[in-house]
Write a protein that holds these residues in place. Structure first.
Motif, PDB file in Angstrom:
ATOM      1  N   ILE A  49       0.956  -1.086  -0.124  1.00  0.00           N
ATOM      2  CA  ILE A  49       0.139   0.007   0.090  1.00  0.00           C
ATOM      3  C   ILE A  49       0.774   1.318  -0.079  1.00  0.00           C
ATOM      4  CG2 ILE A  49      -1.740   1.290   1.316  1.00  0.00           C
ATOM      5  CD1 ILE A  49      -2.608  -1.562   2.696  1.00  0.00           C
ATOM      6  N   ARG A  50       0.559   2.217  -0.706  1.00  0.00           N
ATOM      7  CA  ARG A  50       1.378   3.373  -0.835  1.00  0.00           C
ATOM      8  C   ARG A  50       0.441   4.612  -0.042  1.00  0.00           C
ATOM      9  NH1 ARG A  50       1.039   5.268  -6.114  1.00  0.00           N
ATOM     10  NH2 ARG A  50       2.846   6.650  -6.008  1.00  0.00           N
ATOM     11  N   LEU A  51       1.072   5.194   0.892  1.00  0.00           N
ATOM     12  CA  LEU A  51       0.472   6.344   1.763  1.00  0.00           C
ATOM     13  C   LEU A  51       1.325   7.575   1.347  1.00  0.00           C
ATOM     14  CD1 LEU A  51      -1.285   7.313   3.967  1.00  0.00           C
ATOM     15  CD2 LEU A  51       0.331   6.751   5.704  1.00  0.00           C
ATOM     16  N   ILE A  52       0.580   8.401   0.647  1.00  0.00           N
ATOM     17  CA  ILE A  52       1.126   9.850   0.385  1.00  0.00           C
ATOM     18  C   ILE A  52       1.026  10.648   1.336  1.00  0.00           C
ATOM     19  CG2 ILE A  52       0.994  11.516  -1.540  1.00  0.00           C
ATOM     20  CD1 ILE A  52       1.804   8.785  -2.585  1.00  0.00           C
ATOM     21  N   VAL A  53       2.049  11.478   1.826  1.00  0.00           N
ATOM     22  CA  VAL A  53       1.812  12.541   2.746  1.00  0.00           C
ATOM     23  C   VAL A  53       2.747  13.850   1.814  1.00  0.00           C
ATOM     24  CG1 VAL A  53       3.220  13.818   4.637  1.00  0.00           C
ATOM     25  CG2 VAL A  53       2.676  10.989   4.415  1.00  0.00           C
ATOM     26  N   PRO A  54       1.688  14.974   1.634  1.00  0.00           N
ATOM     27  CA  PRO A  54       2.108  15.727   0.671  1.00  0.00           C
ATOM     28  C   PRO A  54       2.828  16.972   1.036  1.00  0.00           C
ATOM     29  CG  PRO A  54      -0.306  15.954   1.533  1.00  0.00           C
ATOM     30  CD  PRO A  54       0.276  14.691   2.000  1.00  0.00           C
ATOM     31  N   TYR A  55       3.591  16.497   2.033  1.00  0.00           N
ATOM     32  CA  TYR A  55       4.424  17.460   2.722  1.00  0.00           C
ATOM     33  C   TYR A  55       5.868  17.131   2.721  1.00  0.00           C
ATOM     34  CZ  TYR A  55      -0.245  19.655   3.747  1.00  0.00           C
ATOM     35  OH  TYR A  55      -1.603  20.038   3.556  1.00  0.00           O
ATOM     36  N   PRO A  56       6.984  17.863   3.071  1.00  0.00           N
ATOM     37  CA  PRO A  56       8.439  17.469   3.116  1.00  0.00           C
ATOM     38  C   PRO A  56       8.623  16.222   4.212  1.00  0.00           C
ATOM     39  CG  PRO A  56       8.329  19.813   2.813  1.00  0.00           C
ATOM     40  CD  PRO A  56       6.891  19.396   3.053  1.00  0.00           C
ATOM     41  N   PHE A  76      -2.745  -5.455   8.069  1.00  0.00           N
ATOM     42  CA  PHE A  76      -2.919  -6.403   6.531  1.00  0.00           C
ATOM     43  C   PHE A  76      -1.646  -7.140   6.149  1.00  0.00           C
ATOM     44  CE2 PHE A  76      -5.617  -2.405   6.313  1.00  0.00           C
ATOM     45  CZ  PHE A  76      -6.843  -3.045   6.524  1.00  0.00           C
ATOM     46  N   GLY A  77      -0.665  -7.197   6.902  1.00  0.00           N
ATOM     47  CA  GLY A  77       0.571  -7.950   6.555  1.00  0.00           C
ATOM     48  C   GLY A  77       1.072  -7.549   5.238  1.00  0.00           C
ATOM     49  N   GLN A  78       1.037  -6.333   4.922  1.00  0.00           N
ATOM     50  CA  GLN A  78       1.600  -5.839   3.681  1.00  0.00           C
ATOM     51  C   GLN A  78       2.515  -4.477   3.965  1.00  0.00           C
ATOM     52  OE1 GLN A  78       1.711  -6.963   0.703  1.00  0.00           O
ATOM     53  NE2 GLN A  78       0.583  -8.933   0.788  1.00  0.00           N
ATOM     54  N   PRO A  79       3.542  -4.375   3.090  1.00  0.00           N
ATOM     55  CA  PRO A  79       4.119  -2.978   3.356  1.00  0.00           C
ATOM     56  C   PRO A  79       3.550  -1.819   3.250  1.00  0.00           C
ATOM     57  CG  PRO A  79       5.710  -4.593   2.119  1.00  0.00           C
ATOM     58  CD  PRO A  79       4.081  -5.175   2.273  1.00  0.00           C
ATOM     59  N   VAL A  80       3.473  -0.797   3.906  1.00  0.00           N
ATOM     60  CA  VAL A  80       2.782   0.396   3.611  1.00  0.00           C
ATOM     61  C   VAL A  80       4.022   1.514   3.477  1.00  0.00           C
ATOM     62  CG1 VAL A  80       1.333   2.008   4.586  1.00  0.00           C
ATOM     63  CG2 VAL A  80       0.650  -0.301   4.941  1.00  0.00           C
ATOM     64  N   VAL A  81       4.123   1.640   2.212  1.00  0.00           N
ATOM     65  CA  VAL A  81       5.152   2.529   1.811  1.00  0.00           C
ATOM     66  C   VAL A  81       4.951   4.111   1.926  1.00  0.00           C
ATOM     67  CG1 VAL A  81       6.992   3.071   0.113  1.00  0.00           C
ATOM     68  CG2 VAL A  81       6.264   0.875   0.299  1.00  0.00           C
ATOM     69  N   VAL A  82       5.428   5.036   2.824  1.00  0.00           N
ATOM     70  CA  VAL A  82       5.169   6.220   2.917  1.00  0.00           C
ATOM     71  C   VAL A  82       5.827   6.940   1.823  1.00  0.00           C
ATOM     72  CG1 VAL A  82       5.432   8.555   4.593  1.00  0.00           C
ATOM     73  CG2 VAL A  82       4.638   6.146   5.317  1.00  0.00           C
ATOM     74  N   GLU A  83       5.303   7.942   1.116  1.00  0.00           N
ATOM     75  CA  GLU A  83       5.892   8.766  -0.111  1.00  0.00           C
ATOM     76  C   GLU A  83       5.428  10.260   0.186  1.00  0.00           C
ATOM     77  OE1 GLU A  83       5.047   7.621  -3.916  1.00  0.00           O
ATOM     78  OE2 GLU A  83       5.214   5.446  -3.696  1.00  0.00           O
ATOM     79  N   ASN A  84       6.756  11.037   0.409  1.00  0.00           N
ATOM     80  CA  ASN A  84       6.532  12.680   0.530  1.00  0.00           C
ATOM     81  C   ASN A  84       6.528  13.056  -0.907  1.00  0.00           C
ATOM     82  OD1 ASN A  84       8.210  11.535   3.223  1.00  0.00           O
ATOM     83  ND2 ASN A  84       6.661  13.264   3.535  1.00  0.00           N
ATOM     84  N   ARG A  85       5.437  13.725  -1.110  1.00  0.00           N
ATOM     85  CA  ARG A  85       5.245  14.265  -2.371  1.00  0.00           C
ATOM     86  C   ARG A  85       4.861  15.758  -2.123  1.00  0.00           C
ATOM     87  NH1 ARG A  85       4.414  11.476  -7.453  1.00  0.00           N
ATOM     88  NH2 ARG A  85       4.838   9.267  -7.317  1.00  0.00           N
ATOM     89  N   PRO A  86       5.720  16.493  -1.693  1.00  0.00           N
ATOM     90  CA  PRO A  86       5.535  17.962  -1.559  1.00  0.00           C
ATOM     91  C   PRO A  86       5.208  18.861  -2.446  1.00  0.00           C
ATOM     92  CG  PRO A  86       7.769  17.700  -1.022  1.00  0.00           C
ATOM     93  CD  PRO A  86       7.275  16.389  -1.326  1.00  0.00           C
ATOM     94  N   GLY A  87       4.544  19.930  -2.400  1.00  0.00           N
ATOM     95  CA  GLY A  87       4.493  20.952  -3.301  1.00  0.00           C
ATOM     96  C   GLY A  87       3.009  21.726  -3.506  1.00  0.00           C
ATOM     97  N   ALA A  88       2.931  23.137  -3.963  1.00  0.00           N
ATOM     98  CA  ALA A  88       1.848  23.596  -4.241  1.00  0.00           C
ATOM     99  C   ALA A  88       0.922  23.590  -2.748  1.00  0.00           C
ATOM    100  CB  ALA A  88       1.100  23.217  -5.402  1.00  0.00           C
ATOM    101  N   GLY A  90       0.639  21.326  -0.714  1.00  0.00           N
ATOM    102  CA  GLY A  90       0.000  19.835  -0.414  1.00  0.00           C
ATOM    103  C   GLY A  90      -0.807  19.278  -1.871  1.00  0.00           C
ATOM    104  N   MET A  91      -1.004  20.334  -2.621  1.00  0.00           N
ATOM    105  CA  MET A  91      -1.904  20.025  -3.808  1.00  0.00           C
ATOM    106  C   MET A  91      -1.181  18.905  -4.964  1.00  0.00           C
ATOM    107  SD  MET A  91      -4.821  20.499  -4.948  1.00  0.00           S
ATOM    108  CE  MET A  91      -5.249  22.059  -3.913  1.00  0.00           C
ATOM    109  N   ILE A  92       0.303  18.696  -4.810  1.00  0.00           N
ATOM    110  CA  ILE A  92       0.621  17.777  -5.880  1.00  0.00           C
ATOM    111  C   ILE A  92       0.351  16.485  -5.400  1.00  0.00           C
ATOM    112  CG2 ILE A  92       2.950  16.896  -6.586  1.00  0.00           C
ATOM    113  CD1 ILE A  92       3.735  19.866  -6.775  1.00  0.00           C
ATOM    114  N   GLY A  93       0.497  16.378  -3.988  1.00  0.00           N
ATOM    115  CA  GLY A  93       0.255  14.809  -3.285  1.00  0.00           C
ATOM    116  C   GLY A  93      -1.250  14.704  -3.394  1.00  0.00           C
ATOM    117  N   ASN A  94      -2.020  15.605  -3.224  1.00  0.00           N
ATOM    118  CA  ASN A  94      -3.370  15.687  -3.232  1.00  0.00           C
ATOM    119  C   ASN A  94      -3.920  14.837  -4.843  1.00  0.00           C
ATOM    120  OD1 ASN A  94      -3.846  16.253  -0.831  1.00  0.00           O
ATOM    121  ND2 ASN A  94      -4.718  18.253  -1.209  1.00  0.00           N
TER     122      ASN A  94
END
Length: 345
Positions: A49-56, A76-88, A90-94
């Protein structure tokens, strides 16, 4: 970010005072409806699972993001990968999450500052956050603190109001970490409740603003609690009030705004988990139940408390209602204060 900050602002200060308390009604419904996680099912989760954090990385949002990753990964027994996608702001990650399939494998950690306040204050947004996402559950809220320099003669809310009225149209000066932020809107709400004239000095971030409060270049400011905890402990700043309806566990000796005469003044910022619009209700229930179970553990509560948060945990329905009520409330505050920005400027 109530107990939820569901403050519905109506015209006139009397109406303002009477409607702010509706936030507590939403909170009680949220905490009464606890919900439980059902079995994940054969189709979920069968991959990371990918978890997007839209800030640095390293900010307060990141703390909740890492905790959500641990909770969901364990459940859930699966990796949950945190990805920081900052910009605008928070709008880029959103946008990245809004465009993803609504299958639960791309989620978003965001809150008041990235989901509600832009809709209340910014025109020309590329995304309607009220329609583009599925609320899954609230994780945490954090209060705002009314701060002054350590040797300020202002020692209470009443002191601040009296001094501001003595200044008249010149007003007291306050800072914020930007136009349209929760700090700016909290102060706008305070001015509307008291009828004060105040001088707003916006900064690009909280650090420069806090330095100017410490040095006496600003008379006062509101601030989110996490960035000022260390400064308060060192004695560089003094807290004279918290904006929540309850005393903060981190600052138990600091009275609330309501305790100092501003009835029903209840303002907090908050963070929670979202998915793209169109998620199946059964999947939302599964994710929301897992989050609630994880948030009820002592480890989760301690992690958030140390970071300056008040731990939460709500049903998806309660979190959706919080988002709706907060958007209506802050739109009214922004309109009355004439706070408006154009996206991209």
């Amino acid at each position: 970010m109530q107990r939820r900050s569901v403050l519905k602002l109506l015209a006139g200060s009397a109406a303002l005072g009477s409607t702010v308390g509706t936030r507590a009604a939403v909170a009680s419904g949220s905490e009464a409806a606890t919900g439980t996680a059902g079995p994940p099912g054969a189709s979920f989760a069968s991959k990371p699972i990918r978890l997007i954090v839209p800030y640095p990385p390293g900010g307060v949002t990141d703390v909740a993001g890492r905790l959500a990753s641990d909770i969901l990964g364990s459940r859930f027994g699966q990796p949950v990968v945190v990805e920081n996608r900052p910009g605008a702001n928070g709008m880029i990650g959103n946008q990245h999450v809004a465009a993803a399939p609504p299958d639960g494998y791309t989620l978003l950690l965001n809150g008041l500052g990235g989901m509600v306040l832009p809709m209340a204050t910014v025109t020309g947004l590329p995304l309607d956050t009220a329609r583009a996402f599925t609320p899954i559950g609230e994780m945490a809220e954090f209060i705002n603190v009314l701060i002054v320099r350590a040797d300020s003669p202002i020692r209470s809310v009443n002191d601040l109001i009296a001094m501001a009225r003595q200044r008249g149209k010149e007003g007291l000066s306050y800072g914020s970490n930007g136009i349209g932020t929760s700090v700016h809107l909290t102060t706008a709400f305070f001015a509307q409740r008291t009828g004060l004239q105040l001088l707003h000095v916006p900064y690009k971030g909280s650090n420069e603003m806090l330095v100017d409060v410490i040095n006496g270049n600003l008379d006062f400011s509101f601030s989110n609690l996490p960035p000022v905890q260390g400064l308060l402990r060192k004695g560089s700043l003094r807290a004279i009030a918290v904006t929540s309806s309850y005393r903060s566990q981190q600052l138990p000796d600091v009275p609330t705004m309501a305790e100092q005469g501003l009835a029903d003044f209840d303002v907090t910022s908050w963070l929670g988990l979202y998915g793209p619009a169109g998620m199946a209700p059964s999947l939302v229930q599964t994710l929301s139940g897992a989050l609630q179970e994880g948030m009820a553990t002592p480890k989760a509560r301690e992690t958030l408390s140390v970071a300056g948060f008040e731990p939460k945990g709500s049903t998806a329905a309660a979190f959706a209602e919080l988002n709706r009520a907060e958007l209506a409330r802050w739109k009214q505050v922004a309109e009355r204060a004439n706070i408006s920005l154009k996206f991209g400027t």
